[in-house]
Design an enzyme around this catalytic site. Structure first.
Site, mmCIF file in Angstrom:
data_model
loop_
_atom_site.group_PDB
_atom_site.id
_atom_site.type_symbol
_atom_site.label_atom_id
_atom_site.label_comp_id
_atom_site.label_asym_id
_atom_site.label_seq_id
_atom_site.Cartn_x
_atom_site.Cartn_y
_atom_site.Cartn_z
ATOM 1 N N HIS A 195 0.910 -1.181 0.127
ATOM 2 C CA HIS A 195 0.002 -0.131 -0.013
ATOM 3 C C HIS A 195 0.760 1.130 -0.012
ATOM 4 C CE1 HIS A 195 -3.351 -2.871 0.600
ATOM 5 N NE2 HIS A 195 -4.051 -1.909 0.081
ATOM 6 N N GLU A 437 -11.529 -10.336 -5.311
ATOM 7 C CA GLU A 437 -9.975 -10.474 -5.043
ATOM 8 C C GLU A 437 -9.612 -11.718 -4.179
ATOM 9 O OE1 GLU A 437 -9.071 -7.060 -2.709
ATOM 10 O OE2 GLU A 437 -10.785 -7.140 -1.633
ATOM 11 N N ASP A 461 -4.853 -8.380 -4.616
ATOM 12 C CA ASP A 461 -5.195 -9.500 -3.790
ATOM 13 C C ASP A 461 -5.390 -10.721 -4.426
ATOM 14 O OD1 ASP A 461 -4.622 -8.433 -1.006
ATOM 15 O OD2 ASP A 461 -6.235 -7.188 -1.393
ATOM 16 N N CYS A 508 -9.481 -2.714 -10.356
ATOM 17 C CA CYS A 508 -8.790 -1.708 -9.729
ATOM 18 C C CYS A 508 -7.667 -1.925 -9.157
ATOM 19 C CB CYS A 508 -9.940 -1.159 -8.857
ATOM 20 S SG CYS A 508 -10.317 -2.300 -7.483
HETATM 21 C C1 PEP Z 1 -6.683 -5.155 -4.807
HETATM 22 O O1 PEP Z 1 -6.527 -5.795 -4.088
HETATM 23 O O2 PEP Z 1 -6.070 -5.401 -6.003
HETATM 24 C C2 PEP Z 1 -7.041 -3.710 -4.361
HETATM 25 C C3 PEP Z 1 -7.606 -2.867 -5.246
HETATM 26 O O3 PEP Z 1 -7.574 -3.517 -3.350
HETATM 27 P P1 PEP Z 1 -6.108 -3.046 -1.980
HETATM 28 O O4 PEP Z 1 -4.990 -3.018 -3.097
HETATM 29 O O5 PEP Z 1 -6.431 -1.860 -1.245
HETATM 30 O O6 PEP Z 1 -6.097 -4.325 -1.416
HETATM 31 MG MG MG Z 2 -7.371 -5.604 -1.899
#
Ligand code: PEP
Ligand code: MG
Length: 584
Positions: A195, A437, A461, A508
């Site tokens: 993140h 995910e 994920d 996403c």
């Molecule tokens: C993902 O897992 O691709 C996602 C967009 O959520 P995060 O990166 O916040 O886990």
């Molecule tokens: Mg995620």
């Protein structure tokens, strides 16, 4: 420029070039070093400990005074509890005893004793004692900082433009930083989909991770050049290096100029297929970047970042204000507000939750929300209330199957009922979507698609859980392959299930912003791509340059390939052919 030029190689996770001086960041929760001492050193360690206690006491008193002057004696009285910790005889005596017995440096001994104390108190079912555990934790960090001679500088207190160098930078660190003054990030550990990397891309801050022991090798004030595109950090760059990078920057600026010109154009392929191109945000402050980038709304608002670095959970009203600000700033376009995705690598500062051995597989995201319906419902109420004003959709993270989705929907319905009873309005037709995910969700996507209005595939994920590769562990980063045939298969199944039920599906995760993979994602049939704001113009240019038939041909060819590397190589060929200027 002084000193020899030294080049370090890591992984570039946010593109761009930065030059500046080093700011060494030591997170507060970093473990103190452990060093064996001999008998003759014990007395010296005791003196160091006493001086640190005196310095800490003076700092607390000074802080108390400042707060009393600024907001009143009542609020300043919370520091009385901190003073009690510095004067706690039982704690101090135990440290001295252990020091004599175990013979390690005093910061190590002290941290051990204090952490044990705090843990014991936090496990007692008594709110007063739990608060005392937090006090001990706070004061412990302060005493250790004093012992190590470190200042209490957080990234939020940087006062000059600098390049932040650290062992690791957590999402909580990035959430507080002063974005104008942080020129770049360089860390020992990390990966593309951590993140922190995601946040750096959102902020358009060049970042290089996986530089091994860079935080040990560099010193505050040294001159470095950071190349986030190629994953390089150069200490003491020579005039020749600076000149070469100057030339690269001129070329990059030209590409940027072309990309800026695309702001008001649409993300439609050369043969006329439109794919929605939206942006991901972490904080309300990110919205202007989304608007500037020319995105079609916000495809993922990671609301948990608003919960980090807070001593208390934000109330429904605070959340309402934050979500309203985002919804209003992006109008008339829409925002998909994702409900809390805490856990994994995002933790509350003052969490009452026990640590888990496998946090990514633990009580994360929707699991935490179902365990704490009070917290979940407060967030849902805030989102629902904003839905009368803005163009808002709601999305649940980490759904692994139907029963979990139904439980979450029940709480959503409960929030709606409460609001109706209270006469508070909301959009009765607010759309609900889920993230796909977790591999099990992709496998039962058809059933899930009957219950929601849209899907958004979280590849970060999905890849982590499908290939069993921790997304933040740089040692196994080579196994983290978006073009693994299993991933492509799961995406294809998800799209088929969504379209079969007449709902749309987006991507996403970070894969959506990888322009090498844009042809493949278009061929897989996704309806939306949601990427970091800084990547929107690039992805738009890639989409505009591509032709649907050619993308489909690419997908057909990859079906015969079983290796992720071979599939990636084919994608690279297509990308090189169409937009070479964007790739380097
Ligand atoms: C993902 O897992 O691709 C996602 C967009 O959520 P995060 O990166 O916040 O886990
Ligand atoms: Mg995620």
């Amino acid at each position: 420029m002084s000193g020899q030029e030294v080049i370090f190689h890591g992984v570039g996770v946010a593109p761009g070039i930065a030059r500046g001086i080093v700011f060494l960041h030591h997170p507060d929760d970093e473990e103190p070093p452990k060093r064996k001492i001999d008998d003759t050193e014990v007395a010296k360690e005791i003196v160091r400990f006493e001086s640190a206690l005196i310095a800490t006491r003076a700092q607390i008193l000074e802080m108390q005074q400042r707060i009393a002057e600024a907001i009143g004696a009542k609020d300043a009285s919370i520091f009385d509890a901190h003073l009690l910790v510095v004067e706690d005889r039982t704690l101090i005596d135990e440290v001295l005893r252990n020091l004599e017995r175990e013979k390690f440096n005093v910061e190590f001994i002290f941290a051990e004793v204090a952490n044990r104390y705090a843990r014991t108190l936090s496990e007692i079912d008594d709110p007063y004692l739990r608060e005392r555990a937090f006090d001990i934790h706070d004061v412990t960090r302060r005493i250790i900082r004093n012992l190590l001679g470190r200042s209490a500088k957080t990234l939020g207190t940087i006062d000059l433009p600098q390049i932040v160098v650290a062992h690791n930078i957590t999402p909580s660190d990035t959430a507080t930083l002063n974005r104008q003054l942080v020129l770049g990030f360089a860390t020992d550990v990390g990966s593309r989909t951590s993140h922190t990397a995601i946040m750096a891309r959102s902020l358009n801050i060049p970042a290089v991770v996986g530089l091994k022991d860079i935080s040990q090798r560099l010193h505050p004030g040294e001159h470095v050049l950071l190349d986030g595109t190629n994953g390089v950090l150069i200490l003491n760059p020579t005039d020749q290096t600076l000149w070469e990078y100057g030339e690269i920057e001129i070329k990059l600026e030209k590409v940027e100029e072309v990309l800026t010109g695309l702001r008001d154009t649409v993300s439609t392929t050369a043969d006329g297929r439109h794919v929605i191109l939206s942006a991901n945000i972490e904080l309300p402050e990110d919205v202007p970047l989304v608007v500037k980038a020319g995105a079609e709304g916000i495809g993922l608002y990671r609301t948990e970042f608003f919960f980090l670095n807070k001593s208390d959970l934000p109330s429904e009203e605070e959340q309402y204000a934050a979500y309203l600000a985002v919804a209003e700033a992006i109008m008339p376009q829409s925002v998909i507000i994702r409900t809390l995705d805490l856990g994994g690598d995002k933790f509350l500062t003052h969490s009452h939750l026990p640590a888990e051995i496998n946090p990514f597989l633990g009580c994360r995201a929707i699991r935490f929300c179902l365990e704490r319906p009070d917290i979940f419902k407060a967030q849902l109420r805030a989102i629902l209330r904003v839905s009368v004003v803005g163009n808002v959709r709601v999305m649940f993270p980490m759904i692994s199957g139907l029963s979990e989705l139904r439980q979450a929907k029940e709480i959503l319905e409960g929030a709606k009922t409460e609001l109706r009873e209270e006469g508070k309005s909301f959009n009765e037709n607010i759309e609900l979507g889920i993230m796909i995910e977790v591999p099990s969700a992709a496998l039962v996507a058809e059933a899930l698609a009957r219950e929601v209005a849209f899907f958004s595939i979280g590849t970060n994920d999905l890849i982590q859980y499908t290939i069993a590769v921790d997304r933040v562990n740089e040692r196994i980063a080579h196994l983290y392959e978006p073009t693994h045939p299993a991933i492509l298969r799961l995406i294809e199944m998800t799209v088929a299930a969504a379209h079969g039920q007449g709902i749309w599906v987006g991507v996403c995760g970070e894969m959506a912003g990888e322009i090498t993979l844009t042809p493949l994602l278009l061929a897989l049939g996704v309806d939306e791509l949601s990427v970091s704001a800084g990547l929107v113009p690039r992805v738009k240019k890639a989409v505009q340059t591509l032709d649907t038939k050619e993308c489909s041909r690419l997908l057909e060819e990859t079906r015969g390939l079983l290796s992720a590397t071979d599939i990636l190589a084919r994608c690279e060929e297509v990308a090189q052919l169409h937009y070479p200027e964007l790739l380097n």
